[in-house]
Design a protein around this motif. Structure first.
Motif: not given
Length: 122
Positions: A51-60
């Motif tokens: 997860i990107s801390w600043n933008f909340g983008i997640t990848i699994y």
């Protein structure tokens, strides 16, 4: 310098749930990508989620999509990995990672936690 501390591992039956947490000491996660890798016995280390801390983008990873959820908590400066519907093949040591590059976990600038054991019994 970022020091990462994982918690929440343990033993669970197949179908059960566990929640891992990763805390950073020394600084906040701002500007970082934070994620999880895992390594099972006699297997290569593999990516789980990030997860990107600043933008909340997640990848699994495909193997955990729909079962695992990664999230961030600003107030606690922690990243959590909620693991549901666990399978025996999820058994591994889980490592928290943090870095500022998209190659986090695969480059020399990655910070690594000490790892926490997750064991799923059948």
């Amino acid at each position: 310098q970022v020091q990462l501390v994982e918690s929440g591992g343990g033993l669970v039956q197949a179908g059960g749930s566990l929640r891992l947490s990763c805390a950073a000491s020394g600084r906040t996660f701002s500007g970082y990508i934070v994620g999880w890798f895992r390594q099972a016995p006699r297997k290569e280390r593999e990516f789980v989620a990030r997860i990107s801390w600043n933008f909340g983008i997640t990848i699994y990873a495909d193997s955990v999509k729909g079962r695992f959820t990664i999230s961030r908590d600003y107030s606690k400066n922690t990243v959590a990995l909620q693991m549901n519907s666990l399978k025996p093949e999820d058994t591994a040591v889980y490592y928290c990672v943090a870095g500022t590059s998209g190659t986090v976990g695969r480059d020399e600038d990655t910070y690594w936690g000490q790892g926490t054991q997750v064991t799923v019994s059948s």
